[in-house]
Design an enzyme around this catalytic site. Structure first.
Site, PDB file in Angstrom:
ATOM      1  N   ASP A 108       0.816  -1.219   0.000  1.00 20.84           N
ATOM      2  CA  ASP A 108       0.000   0.000   0.000  1.00 20.84           C
ATOM      3  C   ASP A 108       0.850   1.270   0.000  1.00 20.84           C
ATOM      4  OD1 ASP A 108       0.992  -0.373   2.567  1.00 20.84           O
ATOM      5  OD2 ASP A 108      -0.957  -0.636   3.511  1.00 20.84           O
ATOM      6  N   ASP A 121      -7.616  -2.199  14.352  1.00 20.72           N
ATOM      7  CA  ASP A 121      -9.000  -2.536  13.979  1.00 20.72           C
ATOM      8  C   ASP A 121      -9.049  -3.822  13.137  1.00 20.72           C
ATOM      9  OD1 ASP A 121      -8.029  -1.700  11.520  1.00 20.72           O
ATOM     10  OD2 ASP A 121      -9.342   0.048  11.343  1.00 20.72           O
ATOM     11  N   HIS A 125      -7.215  -4.542  10.416  1.00 17.51           N
ATOM     12  CA  HIS A 125      -6.983  -4.422   8.970  1.00 17.51           C
ATOM     13  C   HIS A 125      -5.627  -4.991   8.558  1.00 17.51           C
ATOM     14  CE1 HIS A 125      -5.089  -0.269   9.781  1.00 17.51           C
ATOM     15  NE2 HIS A 125      -4.143  -0.927   9.131  1.00 17.51           N
ATOM     16  N   GLU A 165      -9.613  -1.536   5.512  1.00 12.81           N
ATOM     17  CA  GLU A 165     -10.293  -1.179   6.748  1.00 12.81           C
ATOM     18  C   GLU A 165     -11.577  -1.992   6.915  1.00 12.81           C
ATOM     19  OE1 GLU A 165      -8.702   0.338   8.771  1.00 12.81           O
ATOM     20  OE2 GLU A 165      -7.927   2.293   8.170  1.00 12.81           O
TER      21      GLU A 165
HETATM   22  C1  GLP Z   1      -0.709   0.631   8.575  1.00 12.36           C
HETATM   23  C2  GLP Z   1      -0.223  -0.228   7.428  1.00 12.36           C
HETATM   24  C3  GLP Z   1      -0.427  -1.697   7.729  1.00 12.36           C
HETATM   25  C4  GLP Z   1       0.150  -2.028   9.098  1.00 12.36           C
HETATM   26  C5  GLP Z   1      -0.536  -1.203  10.158  1.00 12.36           C
HETATM   27  C6  GLP Z   1      -0.018  -1.485  11.565  1.00 12.36           C
HETATM   28  O1  GLP Z   1      -2.069   0.772   8.574  1.00 12.36           O
HETATM   29  N1  GLP Z   1      -0.884   0.089   6.201  1.00 12.36           N
HETATM   30  O2  GLP Z   1       0.186  -2.488   6.715  1.00 12.36           O
HETATM   31  O3  GLP Z   1       0.021  -3.391   9.369  1.00 12.36           O
HETATM   32  O4  GLP Z   1      -0.303   0.161   9.862  1.00 12.36           O
HETATM   33  O5  GLP Z   1       1.163  -0.785  11.783  1.00 12.36           O
HETATM   34  P1  GLP Z   1       2.156  -0.993  12.978  1.00 12.36           P
HETATM   35  O6  GLP Z   1       2.961  -2.183  12.627  1.00 12.36           O
HETATM   36  O7  GLP Z   1       2.974   0.256  13.019  1.00 12.36           O
HETATM   37  O8  GLP Z   1       1.333  -1.206  14.200  1.00 12.36           O
END
Ligand code: GLP
Length: 263
Positions: free
Chosen positions: A67, A136, A138, A143
């Site tokens: 992404d 959440d 995702h 989402e």
């Molecule tokens: C963002 C990214 C996800 C990731 C999430 C959690 O939303 N698009 O790919 O898994 O953050 O991030 P973190 O690992 O910093 O908790």
């Protein structure tokens, strides 16, 4: 689904990196799906160490990132392009022409997303997709409410996600509200999936993803449909799992019989 519970963050990073290294050693032209966020940082560090000290070779590896924030140019300090360069690509020998990350500046979103899917197909599909998980539930930026059959597209970020990512941008108001993301359908087509989670704040999402019902409200629950998934989590993230003891027992048994599940 393999649920690997490691002691701590270093443990999940080492486990995930060794799964990825095994894939590359078995298939030097492997196609990897890569993720951003704080969770995979340790995995990238360990892969960099393996590249430097154990000659793990990325020269034939092709990568596709999950992404990118919509509206951010690649050179923006908080873009996922910058993240990937600063935390991984600058330190290993992945060839620049073998890297694909969604372009957050495109104007024709639909044709860009169709083209991204097409390049994954042309590369032979993703062999191993690395994933984090949002609070959440995702994966990517899919989402709650995202179709479990969704493809690469533009997605509106949930308020919780905007709040969670505000720390990187120095304030909620600076966080982009939209992102381009591979869909759940795209992710499920990868041959293997490795999902990471660390810390108590992810325990609820992990519980819902692994032991909850399959639901577009928790898009990580779609992993339950995939035949080759490793969920690699630390003890804090595993805290709410009902079958925690069973998962630990399964891994112990697997070690004993040197059972190879393919991951
Ligand atoms: C963002 C990214 C996800 C990731 C999430 C959690 O939303 N698009 O790919 O898994 O953050 O991030 P973190 O690992 O910093 O908790």
């Amino acid at each position: 689904m393999r649920v690997i519970i490691a002691k701590d963050y270093d443990g999940i990073s080492r486990t995930a990196a060794s799964i990825i290294a095994k894939e590359i050693r078995a298939k030097p032209r492997a196609v990897l799906g890569l993720a951003t966020g704080s969770t995979p940082l340790g995995t990238y560090k360990e892969l960099i160490r393996m590249h430097k000290e154990e000659s793990l070779d990325f020269s034939g590896v092709r990568t596709f990132n999950l992404d990118e924030y919509f509206g951010l140019p690649p050179e923006h300090p908080q873009s996922y392009h910058t993240f990937m360069s600063e935390n991984f690509f600058d330190y290993v020998n992945v060839k620049a022409e073998n890297v694909s990350i969604p372009d957050g500046t495109v104007t024709d979103v639909e044709s860009f997303c169709a083209g991204y899917e097409e390049s994954i197909r042309k590369a032979g599909g993703i062999d191993l997709q690395l994933l984090g998980i949002g609070r959440d539930g995702h994966i990517g930026f899919n989402e709650p409410g995202s179709s479990l059959g969704s493809r690469t597209r533009l997605k509106t970020l949930a308020e919780e996600t905007v709040r969670d990512n505000a720390r990187f941008f120095g304030g909620e108001e600076k966080v982009p509200r939209l992102a381009l993301t591979m869909g759940i359908g795209t992710i499920l087509e990868a041959r293997k999936l490795v999902m990471l989670a660390s810390g108590a704040e992810k325990a609820g999402a992990v519980k819902n993803a692994i032991e909850g019902p399959l639901s577009s409200q928790v898009t990580a629950s779609a992993l339950q449909l995939h035949p080759q998934v490793a969920v690699v989590i630390d003890e804090k993230a595993a805290r709410l799992l009902d079958r925690r003891e069973y998962y630990l027992y399964v891994e112990k048994m697997a070690e004993q019989v040197e059972h190879d599940t393919g991951i």
